[in-house]
Design a protein around this motif. Sequence first.
Motif, PDB file in Angstrom:
ATOM      1  N   TYR A   1     -95.462 -10.152 -90.519  1.00 25.12           N
ATOM      2  CA  TYR A   1     -95.724 -10.477 -91.920  1.00 25.12           C
ATOM      3  C   TYR A   1     -95.335  -9.322 -92.836  1.00 25.12           C
ATOM      4  CZ  TYR A   1     -97.995 -11.938 -96.218  1.00 25.12           C
ATOM      5  OH  TYR A   1     -98.238 -12.273 -97.520  1.00 25.12           O
TER       6      TYR A   1
ATOM      7  N   GLN B   1     -85.773 -24.166 -90.590  1.00 24.74           N
ATOM      8  CA  GLN B   1     -85.624 -24.554 -89.189  1.00 24.74           C
ATOM      9  C   GLN B   1     -84.414 -23.866 -88.558  1.00 24.74           C
ATOM     10  OE1 GLN B   1     -87.795 -26.171 -87.409  1.00 24.74           O
ATOM     11  NE2 GLN B   1     -86.541 -26.131 -85.561  1.00 24.74           N
TER      12      GLN B   1
ATOM     13  N   LEU C   1     -94.049 -19.909 -93.262  1.00 27.60           N
ATOM     14  CA  LEU C   1     -94.789 -18.933 -92.466  1.00 27.60           C
ATOM     15  C   LEU C   1     -95.022 -19.429 -91.037  1.00 27.60           C
ATOM     16  CD1 LEU C   1     -97.383 -17.711 -95.108  1.00 27.60           C
ATOM     17  CD2 LEU C   1     -95.367 -16.472 -94.265  1.00 27.60           C
ATOM     18  N   ASP C   2     -95.377 -20.685 -90.884  1.00 31.00           N
ATOM     19  CA  ASP C   2     -95.635 -21.238 -89.548  1.00 31.00           C
ATOM     20  C   ASP C   2     -94.400 -21.191 -88.653  1.00 31.00           C
ATOM     21  OD1 ASP C   2     -98.232 -21.784 -90.302  1.00 31.00           O
ATOM     22  OD2 ASP C   2     -97.913 -23.941 -90.574  1.00 31.00           O
ATOM     23  N   ARG C   3     -93.228 -21.393 -89.231  1.00 30.50           N
ATOM     24  CA  ARG C   3     -91.989 -21.423 -88.443  1.00 30.50           C
ATOM     25  C   ARG C   3     -91.391 -20.032 -88.239  1.00 30.50           C
ATOM     26  NH1 ARG C   3     -90.884 -23.719 -85.106  1.00 30.50           N
ATOM     27  NH2 ARG C   3     -88.681 -24.042 -85.388  1.00 30.50           N
TER      28      ARG C   3
ATOM     29  N   HIS D   1     -96.442 -22.790 -96.331  1.00 25.80           N
ATOM     30  CA  HIS D   1     -97.100 -22.835 -95.022  1.00 25.80           C
ATOM     31  C   HIS D   1     -96.081 -23.124 -93.926  1.00 25.80           C
ATOM     32  CE1 HIS D   1    -100.981 -22.421 -96.856  1.00 25.80           C
ATOM     33  NE2 HIS D   1    -100.697 -23.423 -97.674  1.00 25.80           N
ATOM     34  N   TYR D   2     -95.157 -24.034 -94.193  1.00 24.78           N
ATOM     35  CA  TYR D   2     -94.105 -24.355 -93.223  1.00 24.78           C
ATOM     36  C   TYR D   2     -93.267 -23.109 -92.943  1.00 24.78           C
ATOM     37  CZ  TYR D   2     -90.077 -26.646 -91.090  1.00 24.78           C
ATOM     38  OH  TYR D   2     -89.066 -27.000 -90.237  1.00 24.78           O
TER      39      TYR D   2
ATOM     40  N   LEU E   1     -92.811 -16.699 -88.948  1.00 26.49           N
ATOM     41  CA  LEU E   1     -93.616 -15.576 -88.455  1.00 26.49           C
ATOM     42  C   LEU E   1     -93.575 -15.449 -86.928  1.00 26.49           C
ATOM     43  CD1 LEU E   1     -96.786 -15.354 -90.734  1.00 26.49           C
ATOM     44  CD2 LEU E   1     -95.053 -13.604 -90.358  1.00 26.49           C
ATOM     45  N   PRO E   2     -93.723 -16.537 -86.175  1.00 28.50           N
ATOM     46  CA  PRO E   2     -93.659 -16.399 -84.709  1.00 28.50           C
ATOM     47  C   PRO E   2     -92.296 -15.900 -84.213  1.00 28.50           C
ATOM     48  CG  PRO E   2     -94.636 -18.505 -85.302  1.00 28.50           C
ATOM     49  CD  PRO E   2     -94.102 -17.901 -86.568  1.00 28.50           C
TER      50      PRO E   2
ATOM     51  N   ARG F   1     -86.605 -26.962 -95.832  1.00 31.18           N
ATOM     52  CA  ARG F   1     -87.112 -27.123 -94.464  1.00 31.18           C
ATOM     53  C   ARG F   1     -85.984 -26.999 -93.446  1.00 31.18           C
ATOM     54  NH1 ARG F   1     -92.354 -29.293 -93.845  1.00 31.18           N
ATOM     55  NH2 ARG F   1     -91.731 -30.165 -91.854  1.00 31.18           N
TER      56      ARG F   1
ATOM     57  N   THR G   1     -92.135 -12.228 -84.969  1.00 31.88           N
ATOM     58  CA  THR G   1     -93.066 -11.565 -84.044  1.00 31.88           C
ATOM     59  C   THR G   1     -92.426 -11.409 -82.671  1.00 31.88           C
ATOM     60  OG1 THR G   1     -94.998 -12.407 -85.239  1.00 31.88           O
ATOM     61  CG2 THR G   1     -95.328 -11.755 -82.926  1.00 31.88           C
TER      62      THR G   1
END
Length: 190
Positions: A154, A71, A127-129, A124-125, A131-132, A67, A135
């Motif tokens: 992605y 981050q 991808l959530d952190r 999930h963490y 991918l944006p 994590r 992008t």
Amino acid sequence: MKDGVERPKRVDARRNEEILLDAAAAVFVTSGVEAPVRDIAARAGVGTGTIYRHFPTRADLIIAVYRHQVQTCAEAGPELLATGATPYAALGRWIDLFVDFLVTKHGLAAVLQSDNAGFEALLHYFLDRLLPVCTELLAAAAAAGEIRPDIEAYELMRGVGNLCIGADNDARYDARRLAQILIAGLRVKP
């Protein structure tokens, strides 16, 4: 946690935890996630009890390291975009950091196959952190006319991830170089 409210950690406590996480990450790079805790403690300059006080199980430590590194990679994106010569240069540098992150995960894939629910949440963490961030970098480079506008974060991250798979098995395999070739292929032809 008092009265059900989690208090933010003191600055020195956060710094100490970061030292432990950085030490664990460095040891994981050279020895894998099954490295002895005493090696991590020695690298951090603390006793093994300090590690166990912060991270009671190996799974807790692995999850925290992962994590922390996700981050760090996520926070690097906006910084690189703000300071890079161009959005494309920022994207390339971020992909280098992403590759470094991926190829240093010796043994993590096997550990992630375990039954620990915390490991399931890591994907999930991740991808959530990330991918944006990817992008945002892609959008900035596309808006500047530096890359094709039809690239999805992605797809790019998955492609880079696939290029990193061979790094464990062949000392001559250069995942970073392959990722740079992939990024060069995104450029808009003049």
